[in-house]
Design a protein around this motif. Structure first.
Motif, short mmCIF file in Angstrom:
data_model
loop_
_atom_site.label_atom_id
_atom_site.label_comp_id
_atom_site.label_asym_id
_atom_site.label_seq_id
_atom_site.Cartn_x
_atom_site.Cartn_y
_atom_site.Cartn_z
N SER A 1 -3.68 -11.90 -6.37
CA SER A 1 -3.62 -10.56 -6.06
C SER A 1 -3.50 -10.59 -4.36
N MET A 2 -2.38 -9.73 -3.82
CA MET A 2 -2.13 -9.60 -2.57
C MET A 2 -3.16 -9.07 -1.93
N ARG A 3 -4.15 -8.30 -2.43
CA ARG A 3 -5.29 -7.51 -1.83
C ARG A 3 -6.31 -8.69 -1.48
N SER A 4 -6.20 -9.83 -1.97
CA SER A 4 -7.18 -10.81 -1.62
C SER A 4 -6.59 -11.98 -0.44
N ILE A 5 -5.49 -11.54 -0.19
CA ILE A 5 -4.87 -12.36 1.05
C ILE A 5 -4.98 -11.56 2.36
N THR A 6 -5.32 -12.29 3.16
CA THR A 6 -5.33 -11.77 4.72
C THR A 6 -4.37 -12.72 5.55
N LEU A 7 -3.41 -11.80 6.16
CA LEU A 7 -2.55 -12.29 7.35
C LEU A 7 -3.01 -12.03 8.58
N SER A 8 -3.41 -13.02 9.57
CA SER A 8 -3.65 -12.64 11.01
C SER A 8 -2.44 -12.82 11.78
N THR A 9 -2.33 -11.89 12.85
CA THR A 9 -1.06 -12.23 13.61
C THR A 9 -1.33 -11.90 15.21
N CYS A 10 -0.88 -12.63 16.02
CA CYS A 10 -1.32 -11.90 17.57
C CYS A 10 -0.11 -10.63 17.81
N GLY A 11 0.41 -10.14 16.77
CA GLY A 11 1.14 -8.81 17.02
C GLY A 11 2.43 -9.09 17.35
N LEU A 12 3.41 -9.62 16.42
CA LEU A 12 4.91 -9.33 16.57
C LEU A 12 5.36 -8.43 15.79
N VAL A 13 5.55 -7.64 17.04
CA VAL A 13 6.06 -5.99 16.41
C VAL A 13 7.18 -5.81 15.34
N PRO A 14 8.24 -6.71 15.74
CA PRO A 14 9.47 -6.45 14.66
C PRO A 14 9.17 -7.24 13.17
N GLU A 15 8.48 -7.83 13.23
CA GLU A 15 7.80 -8.69 12.05
C GLU A 15 6.92 -7.65 11.15
N ILE A 16 6.08 -7.24 12.13
CA ILE A 16 5.06 -6.46 11.38
C ILE A 16 5.86 -5.11 10.64
N ARG A 17 6.84 -4.69 11.29
CA ARG A 17 7.54 -3.56 10.76
C ARG A 17 8.24 -3.92 9.53
N LYS A 18 8.85 -5.35 9.51
CA LYS A 18 9.62 -5.76 8.35
C LYS A 18 8.47 -6.04 7.15
N LEU A 19 7.20 -6.44 7.60
CA LEU A 19 6.33 -6.70 6.55
C LEU A 19 5.73 -5.26 5.99
N ALA A 20 5.79 -4.14 6.73
CA ALA A 20 5.56 -3.05 6.29
C ALA A 20 6.65 -2.55 5.45
N ASP A 21 7.81 -2.69 5.62
CA ASP A 21 8.88 -2.45 4.81
C ASP A 21 8.93 -2.94 3.18
N MET A 22 8.05 -4.18 3.45
CA MET A 22 8.29 -4.97 1.94
C MET A 22 7.23 -4.42 1.20
N CYS A 23 6.06 -3.55 1.92
CA CYS A 23 5.05 -2.85 1.06
C CYS A 23 4.19 -3.91 0.17
N LEU A 24 4.04 -5.02 0.69
CA LEU A 24 3.25 -6.00 0.39
C LEU A 24 1.70 -5.38 0.51
N LYS A 25 0.79 -5.60 -0.47
CA LYS A 25 -0.46 -5.10 -0.17
C LYS A 25 -1.42 -6.01 0.39
N ILE A 26 -0.93 -6.69 1.27
CA ILE A 26 -2.06 -7.93 1.84
C ILE A 26 -2.70 -7.30 2.89
N ASN A 27 -3.99 -7.83 3.36
CA ASN A 27 -4.67 -7.14 4.43
C ASN A 27 -3.97 -7.92 5.62
N LEU A 28 -3.82 -7.03 6.55
CA LEU A 28 -3.30 -7.19 8.07
C LEU A 28 -4.26 -7.38 8.94
#
Ligand code: SAH
Length: 352
Positions: free
Chosen positions: A189-216
């Motif tokens: 389940s995507m809910r049991s996956i956590t992705l940690s980022t130092c904050g790449l803004v355009p990629e976070i936006r892309k990730l949001a648009d994909m609506c994956l339910k991962i923990n950010l």
């Protein structure tokens, strides 16, 4: 000749590969099962062990495909045996590390997404030796599966918090998520996956648009641009304001609570005034703060731990839900910020 990378293929791609060889469809299902369900090894025995495939097919695969993804070079256990660190050699000899973390509710695995890192955060060992290369989705999967074989109970979570910046290797990271979530694979389940980022803004936006339910999880570490620039070079590219805007967009799109990671460094970002700046920044957001005890690295002997309880108290009192991350594995240099890409026994890191 470029060898085919079968482990990085999703089921449709593998099916197309099998169809091109004019083999029956069920071979794709058998192989996908070997790759992602069985307790296969990902070293030079990779194809040899697949005993329900015809010998002739195995020969073809060994001649044309990548035959080894990650060979276990060394494993170290922490004294408390709650953490194990793995040193893996990839097919081209590049070394990476993964960590198995033992919690009361099950085991989690922390994987690397790049060998080395470009981000250059001053307190982190992962980028200290520079950037080597991106990992493929298959190399990320091989880490999960190899560690999974050593887990007695349930695999309860995957964290993309090892070496590297996952959003700087966007395509392969997304491919990894897609394959691991496939019910024909582990169906995690995507809910049991956590992705940690130092904050790449355009990629976070892309990730949001994909609506994956991962923990950010966002590595914030400072409540203002001036301080953040001093410890994280990425702050020169994206301001905290831009970062907060995209985080709000992420929660709007996914309804997921964001974690802000904040490693307390004595004398740098640990003053009550910093806590109050952080409160102002995060008030009203669907988020929580995870305070991290800073771990020492060999390159920076000036960084010291600070009083986490005091800082946490200020945040909690002001309605910013805050937890303190339990540090495990520091005695084997397997804690946050201590992972890297080089052989062990080379004086890699001082212990925390
Ligand atoms: N590149 C990603 C993921 C890897 S780091 C990111 O920046 O989030 C995983 C977490 O460990 C990040 O929050 C990172 O900031 C933190 N970290 C790095 N060095 C550390 C150290 N010396 N002590 C404690 N945490 C550290």
């Amino acid at each position: 000749m470029m060898r085919h990378d079968l482990l990085s293929m999703d089921f449709e791609e593998l099916s197309a590969f099998i169809a091109a060889l004019e083999l029956p469809k069920y071979r794709a299902a058998q192989m996908f099962e070997w790759f992602h369900r069985h307790t296969a090894s990902f070293d030079a025995n990779f194809f040899k062990q697949m005993n329900n495939l015809p010998k002739s097919l195995i020969r073809t695969l060994e001649e044309t495909c990548i035959t080894s993804y990650c060979t276990t070079t060394e494993i170290k256990s922490s004294a408390s045996s709650e953490t194990k660190k793995y040193l893996f050699a990839l097919s081209d000899g590049v070394l990476i590390e993964s960590v198995q973390m033992n919690y009361s509710f099950g085991d989690s695995v922390c994987i690397s997404t790049q060998a080395g890192c470009k981000m250059g955060c001053s307190f982190c060992a992962s980028g200290a030796g520079g950037f080597i290369r991106n990992l493929t989705a298959g190399e990320m999967l091989a880490q999960v599966h190899t560690v999974r074989k050593n887990i007695l109970g349930k695999l309860s979570g995957i964290v993309l918090m090892g070496c590297g910046e996952p959003l700087d290797n966007f395509e392969q990271t997304i491919k990894f998520l897609k394959i691991i979530a496939d019910p024909k694979s582990l169906g995690i389940s995507m809910r049991s996956i956590t992705l940690s980022t130092c904050g790449l803004v355009p990629e976070i936006r892309k990730l949001a648009d994909m609506c994956l339910k991962i923990n950010l999880a966002i590595s914030l570490h400072a409540p203002n641009d001036r301080l953040r620039k001093a410890i994280m070079p990425i702050a020169n590219v994206y301001s905290i304001r831009e970062l907060m805007d995209v985080c709000r967009y992420y929660t709007e799109r996914t309804a997921r609570r964001i974690t802000f990671e904040y490693a307390l460094i004595a004398g740098t970002n640990d003053q009550p005034s910093h806590a109050h700046e952080l409160i102002k920044l995060l008030s009203g957001m669907l988020c929580h703060v995870n305070l991290i005890p800073i771990n020492s690295i060999a390159e920076e002997d000036t960084i010291k731990r600070s009083d986490l309880q005091h800082f946490a108290k200020i945040l909690n009192k002001n309605h910013i839900p805050t937890t303190i991350r339990r540090t495990i594995g520091a005695d084997i240099n397997a804690a946050c910020g201590q992972l890297r890409a080089r052989p062990w026994g080379s004086g890699a890191t001082r212990n925390a």
